[in-house]
Design an enzyme around this catalytic site. Sequence first.
Site, short mmCIF file in Angstrom:
data_model
loop_
_atom_site.label_atom_id
_atom_site.label_comp_id
_atom_site.label_asym_id
_atom_site.label_seq_id
_atom_site.Cartn_x
_atom_site.Cartn_y
_atom_site.Cartn_z
N LYS A 78 0.85 -1.19 0.00
CA LYS A 78 0.00 0.00 0.00
C LYS A 78 0.88 1.24 0.00
CE LYS A 78 -2.82 2.89 2.95
NZ LYS A 78 -3.74 3.04 4.08
N GLY A 110 -8.37 9.07 9.72
CA GLY A 110 -8.64 9.18 11.15
C GLY A 110 -9.74 10.15 11.51
N ALA A 161 -9.74 5.32 4.14
CA ALA A 161 -9.69 6.47 5.05
C ALA A 161 -11.01 7.23 5.11
CB ALA A 161 -8.58 7.45 4.68
N ASN A 216 -9.10 1.54 9.63
CA ASN A 216 -8.38 1.20 10.86
C ASN A 216 -9.02 1.89 12.06
OD1 ASN A 216 -4.83 0.87 11.63
ND2 ASN A 216 -6.53 0.84 13.03
N THR A 217 -8.99 3.23 12.04
CA THR A 217 -9.43 3.98 13.22
C THR A 217 -10.88 3.72 13.59
OG1 THR A 217 -7.91 5.70 12.45
CG2 THR A 217 -9.37 6.27 14.26
#
Lengths: 69, 273
Positions: free
Chosen positions: B114, B175, B201, B223-224
């Site tokens: 990535k 995030g 994202a 992820n977040t």
Amino acid sequence: MSFDLVVNGKVQRLPSQPATVAELVRALNLVGKRIAVERNGEIVPKGLYDRTTISPHDRFEIVAAVGGG
Amino acid sequence: MNAPADQPNFAATLADPLVINGTAYRSRLLVGTGKYRDFAQTREAVIASGAQIVTVAIRRTNLGQDANAPSLLDTLPPSEFTYLPNSAGCYTADDAVRTLKLARELLDGHALTKLEVLGDANTLFPNVRETLKAAERLVADGFQVMVYTSDDPIIARELEQIGCVAIMPLASLIGSGMGILNPWNLRLIIEQSKVPVLVDAGVGTASDAAIAMELGCAGVLMNTAIALATDPVRMARAMRLAVEAGRDAFLAGRMPRKLYAASPSSPTSGLIG
């Protein structure tokens, strides 16, 4: 006689001068760890640790995989 | 107990894999491994998410007394998951290429990667000029590049022409949890791309992931949204279900929007009285 070597941006004091990258990896307790090694900006392939010699002014980066997104 | 209800979904996802550069993946949800409380929670959340591809970062290893601390690779063995090493934290093409080459050496020649080159430390907005440069060098060097980028369709097209195997525009800033801010740009990118387009994202909650999939995204990377949920494991499960639901809704084809229909779902004849 101890030996100073820059690893990951910091001076590491080793008990003696490692002759090869394989010896450096042993001295840093990283045998068997999933790492990658760069010597002066060039990757040292795992298979060449034994044959890659170390000079006092070499700079090493040793990296691992960590959590990330 | 849940098996009968889950089985049709499972069969559907088997028949409809995510294909990246010729490799099929059952799950369309890709997850990061950062920001968790500890490795045990990381593993539990990743398993609940059903993800097969997990992103990891490359950093200087602990030296000295910390050398024997448990590692991420013990927690998520590469035999169970497909690793997607990233160049997160890199601000130049040089740093990103260098980082990903180290990752390839670390993972025994694994070429799926990535690419992410940031342009601003506050917003984490990507630097597309450096991203394009790095993509050219990585593709030429044999990497399979899944590329994080802005939601600019022209840049997305250039990245595809360079040879990236997946285009991963942001839905909103890394995030931020702000969700899908420009569905129209995502639609343009999806329509023009022959490689998979994944939202990477900005997803904040399950409905965001479902919307991304309903738009026609091939997958979602996050992820977040999972790691910083109050209950990350439950959110991981929610995201798995949302991605599956959104994909099914996309394939099913939604009904057209109408201001009103004057066509109730119940019969208009046979009313009593």
